[in-house]
Design an enzyme around this catalytic site. Structure first.
Site, short mmCIF file in Angstrom:
data_model
loop_
_atom_site.label_atom_id
_atom_site.label_comp_id
_atom_site.label_asym_id
_atom_site.label_seq_id
_atom_site.Cartn_x
_atom_site.Cartn_y
_atom_site.Cartn_z
N ASP A 51 0.84 -1.21 0.00
CA ASP A 51 0.00 0.00 0.00
C ASP A 51 0.88 1.25 0.00
O ASP A 51 0.38 2.38 -0.06
CB ASP A 51 -1.03 -0.01 1.14
CG ASP A 51 -0.40 0.04 2.52
OD1 ASP A 51 0.84 -0.08 2.62
OD2 ASP A 51 -1.15 0.19 3.51
N LYS A 93 -1.57 -9.26 2.73
CA LYS A 93 -0.82 -8.82 3.91
C LYS A 93 -1.71 -7.90 4.74
O LYS A 93 -2.45 -7.08 4.17
CB LYS A 93 0.46 -8.07 3.51
CG LYS A 93 1.22 -7.51 4.73
CD LYS A 93 2.61 -7.03 4.38
CE LYS A 93 2.69 -5.61 3.85
NZ LYS A 93 2.13 -4.58 4.74
N GLU A 96 9.09 -4.38 10.65
CA GLU A 96 9.56 -3.09 10.11
C GLU A 96 10.06 -2.16 11.22
O GLU A 96 9.37 -1.98 12.25
CB GLU A 96 8.40 -2.41 9.34
CG GLU A 96 8.80 -1.06 8.76
CD GLU A 96 7.90 -0.54 7.66
OE1 GLU A 96 6.93 -1.23 7.30
OE2 GLU A 96 8.18 0.57 7.17
#
Ligand code: KIV
Length: 277
Positions: free
Chosen positions: A44, A113, A181
């Site tokens: 995204d 995801k 992340e």
């Protein structure tokens, strides 16, 4: 044969690292696929690096599906993962299932995801029990950036413990991989060693089972800013500028198009044409 989630698990089990990249269009997907990269994520991050929004919260299901379709047309071998946009899965598992199914059925992705740890475990379970492979995403989760800020996550003991629990919850719920992340390298290693499925790091150090990068960052297409977690391997923006400048200059001085770029008609046809005019 297309890469499967079992193939990715086998890579972790054999201790073989792998690279994951984002793609948002057909030509890029073809190049990545031909190079044998096993997983393409239609992130995204499309919102920022292609559509010009300043947050991923603005990208819609329709936009994500549109770009995922382009990528799946180009990817013949790689496992294509569609990133579920903001509020397409957080409200309840039933809506998540409906929207996840659209990525598979309408856009041709093989997996989706979603962002979030323990709080998303039930949703991951609902999707995976119904045959939809789910990639988790913990640590810095851009869809929550207004709340958590764009910064390294899991530095304090409490936050680090929470991230380990998040990863374990996704693993137990059936996720086939977990993106980690912006977390400290040591914590990413702790997580990687404690969950069964592959971790895919971004800004999480070298000890994850795989790495993912936003393609625009490694190719230098999007801006001159290179995030700390990224490395620019080439600067395509410069090559693009050179190409555009060359084209404009040749149009202006008349050297493009040259005879070989066009076609000609028979002299006699031309003569007859001019007679009539
Ligand atoms: O949207 C995206 O590109 C991502 C990756 C950075 C993991 O979520």
């Amino acid at each position: 044969m297309r890469v499967s989630v079992q193939d990715l698990q086998a890579l972790k089990d054999r201790g073989e690292r792998f690279a994951v990249l984002t793609a948002y269009d057909y030509p890029t997907a073809r190049i990545i696929d031909e190079l044998g990269i096993p997983v393409i994520l239609v992130g995204d991050s499309l919102a920022n690096v292609v559509l010009g929004y300043d947050s991923t919260v603005f990208v819609t299901m329709d936009e994500m599906l549109h770009h995922t379709k382009a990528v799946t047309r180009g990817a013949k071998q790689a496992l294509v993962v569609g990133d579920m946009p903001f509020m397409s899965y957080q409200t309840n598992p039933a809506d998540a299932l409906t929207n996840a199914a659209r990525f598979l059925r309408e856009a041709g992705a093989q997996a989706v995801k979603i962002e979030g740890g323990e709080v998303m475990a039930e949703t991951v379970r609902v999707l995976t029990d119904r045959g939809i492979p789910v990639m988790g995403h913990i640590g810095y989760t851009p869809q929550s950036s207004y709340k958590i800020g764009r910064r390294v996550q899991g530095r304090s003991l409490e936050d680090a413990r929470k991230l380990v629990r998040d990863a374990q919850a996704l693993d137990e719920a059936g996720a086939f991989a977990v993106v980690v992340e912006l977390v400290p390298t040591e914590l990413a290693k702790v997580i990687t060693d404690r969950i069964k499925v592959p971790t895919i790091g971004i800004g999480a150090g070298p000890d994850c089972d795989a790495q993912v990068q936003v393609i625009s960052d490694i190719l230098g297409i999007y801006t001159d800013f290179v995030p700390r977690h990224a490395k620019r391997f080439v600067k395509l923006a410069d090559a693009m500028r050179e190409g555009v400048k060359g084209y404009v200059a040749e149009v202006m001085d008349g050297s493009f198009p040259a005879p070989e770029h066009g076609s000609s008609m028979e002299e006699e046809v031309l003569r007859e044409l001019l007679k009539d005019l």
